[in-house]
Write an enzyme that holds these catalytic residues in place. Structure first.
Site, PDB file in Angstrom:
ATOM      1  N   ARG A 189       0.823  -1.219   0.000  1.00 49.34           N
ATOM      2  CA  ARG A 189       0.000   0.000   0.000  1.00 49.34           C
ATOM      3  C   ARG A 189       0.852   1.262   0.000  1.00 49.34           C
ATOM      4  O   ARG A 189       0.418   2.312  -0.460  1.00 49.34           O
ATOM      5  CB  ARG A 189      -0.989  -0.014   1.172  1.00 49.34           C
ATOM      6  CG  ARG A 189      -2.227  -0.858   0.914  1.00 49.34           C
ATOM      7  CD  ARG A 189      -3.185  -0.775   2.079  1.00 49.34           C
ATOM      8  NE  ARG A 189      -2.596  -1.292   3.299  1.00 49.34           N
ATOM      9  CZ  ARG A 189      -2.610  -2.577   3.662  1.00 49.34           C
ATOM     10  NH1 ARG A 189      -3.239  -3.453   2.919  1.00 49.34           N
ATOM     11  NH2 ARG A 189      -2.032  -2.965   4.773  1.00 49.34           N
ATOM     12  N   GLU A 235       4.555  -9.629  15.541  1.00 50.02           N
ATOM     13  CA  GLU A 235       3.970 -10.151  16.776  1.00 50.02           C
ATOM     14  C   GLU A 235       4.118 -11.679  16.804  1.00 50.02           C
ATOM     15  O   GLU A 235       4.508 -12.271  17.807  1.00 50.02           O
ATOM     16  CB  GLU A 235       2.503  -9.744  16.852  1.00 50.02           C
ATOM     17  CG  GLU A 235       1.929  -9.915  18.231  1.00 50.02           C
ATOM     18  CD  GLU A 235       0.485  -9.433  18.306  1.00 50.02           C
ATOM     19  OE1 GLU A 235       0.009  -8.854  17.315  1.00 50.02           O
ATOM     20  OE2 GLU A 235      -0.137  -9.664  19.349  1.00 50.02           O
TER      21      GLU A 235
HETATM   22  P1  AMP Z   1       3.629  -2.013  11.314  1.00 44.14           P
HETATM   23  O1  AMP Z   1       4.892  -2.686  10.865  1.00 44.14           O
HETATM   24  O2  AMP Z   1       3.038  -2.673  12.515  1.00 44.14           O
HETATM   25  O3  AMP Z   1       3.837  -0.519  11.519  1.00 44.14           O
HETATM   26  O4  AMP Z   1       2.539  -2.173  10.171  1.00 44.14           O
HETATM   27  C1  AMP Z   1       2.875  -2.668   8.928  1.00 44.14           C
HETATM   28  C2  AMP Z   1       1.858  -2.356   7.887  1.00 44.14           C
HETATM   29  O5  AMP Z   1       0.655  -3.053   8.183  1.00 44.14           O
HETATM   30  C3  AMP Z   1       1.475  -0.902   7.751  1.00 44.14           C
HETATM   31  O6  AMP Z   1       2.282  -0.252   6.825  1.00 44.14           O
HETATM   32  C4  AMP Z   1       0.048  -0.994   7.255  1.00 44.14           C
HETATM   33  O7  AMP Z   1       0.042  -1.090   5.838  1.00 44.14           O
HETATM   34  C5  AMP Z   1      -0.457  -2.293   7.824  1.00 44.14           C
HETATM   35  N1  AMP Z   1      -1.293  -2.136   9.011  1.00 44.14           N
HETATM   36  C6  AMP Z   1      -1.021  -2.533  10.263  1.00 44.14           C
HETATM   37  N2  AMP Z   1      -2.034  -2.303  11.104  1.00 44.14           N
HETATM   38  C7  AMP Z   1      -3.005  -1.731  10.359  1.00 44.14           C
HETATM   39  C8  AMP Z   1      -4.329  -1.241  10.639  1.00 44.14           C
HETATM   40  N3  AMP Z   1      -4.875  -1.310  11.881  1.00 44.14           N
HETATM   41  N4  AMP Z   1      -5.032  -0.712   9.630  1.00 44.14           N
HETATM   42  C9  AMP Z   1      -4.507  -0.645   8.386  1.00 44.14           C
HETATM   43  N5  AMP Z   1      -3.280  -1.088   8.061  1.00 44.14           N
HETATM   44  C10 AMP Z   1      -2.534  -1.626   9.024  1.00 44.14           C
END
Ligand code: AMP
Length: 176
Positions: A63, A100
């Site tokens: 995305r 996680e």
């Molecule tokens: P993170 O590494 O946890 O910061 O998240 C990785 C990717 O997961 C982000 O770039 C988002 O594209 C997606 N993502 C994680 N949590 C969400 C959420 N609650 N809503 C939408 N996209 C999410």
């Protein structure tokens, strides 16, 4: 095209329990489908770093690509993809990071960023920050300088920003 930040925020759709139970997923597809909202977000991300002598925009699959490429066009500079493993055809630098449950891996072409180049990372959502932190490590391993991180949505209650070091950070929308 007439829309304000509140109008853009109203288009973000909450999807409970996606992709797993307990996750409230922020669905940005209604924002992308609305020309005024899409234009607003791309300009907001580009303008936040317009005075920072950014030389290249890095987007994170998948995305992140959707917003990073028009931000690069808006800023008049190039775009570099950071991709999931096995997608990039040339020599790559690889970074594996903890999720996680389990691990994930990102790759970038070794010649995609020049030493000293000022890089803006663009992504859709910062959640735990693990993905963006891995992107920072990849860029720095190539000698690039992360001069900014611009995201559409910061899920600030998850504290991801704390993993991103000193680089200036901008989020269009923040959930506390
Ligand atoms: P993170 O590494 O946890 O910061 O998240 C990785 C990717 O997961 C982000 O770039 C988002 O594209 C997606 N993502 C994680 N949590 C969400 C959420 N609650 N809503 C939408 N996209 C999410």
């Amino acid at each position: 095209m007439d829309i304000d930040l509140a109008g853009v925020e109203a288009l973000i759709r909450d999807i409970p329990d996606f992709p797993a139970p307990g996750v409230l997923f922020k669905d940005i597809t209604p924002v992308l489908a609305n020309p005024a909202a899409l234009d607003f977000v791309v300009r907001d991300l580009a303008m936040a770093f317009s005075d920072d002598e950014i030389e290249v925009v890095v987007g994170i699959e998948a995305r992140g690509f959707i917003l990073a490429t028009p931000v690069a066009i808006e800023m008049g500079i190039g775009f570099v993809p950071i991709r999931k493993p096995g997608k990039l055809p040339h020599a790559v630098e690889t970074e594996t990071y903890d999720l996680e449950y389990g691990t994930d891996t990102l790759e970038v072409h070794t010649d995609a960023i020049e030493p000293g180049q000022r890089v803006l990372i663009v992504d859709d959502v910062i959640a735990t920050g693990g993905t963006a932190a891995a992107a920072i490590r990849l860029i720095e391993r190539l000698g690039g300088q992360v001069a900014g991180i611009a995201v559409f949505i910061d899920l600030a209650f998850l504290g991801g920003k704390a993993k991103l070091g000193e680089a200036p950070f901008h989020a269009s929308v923040r959930y506390d």
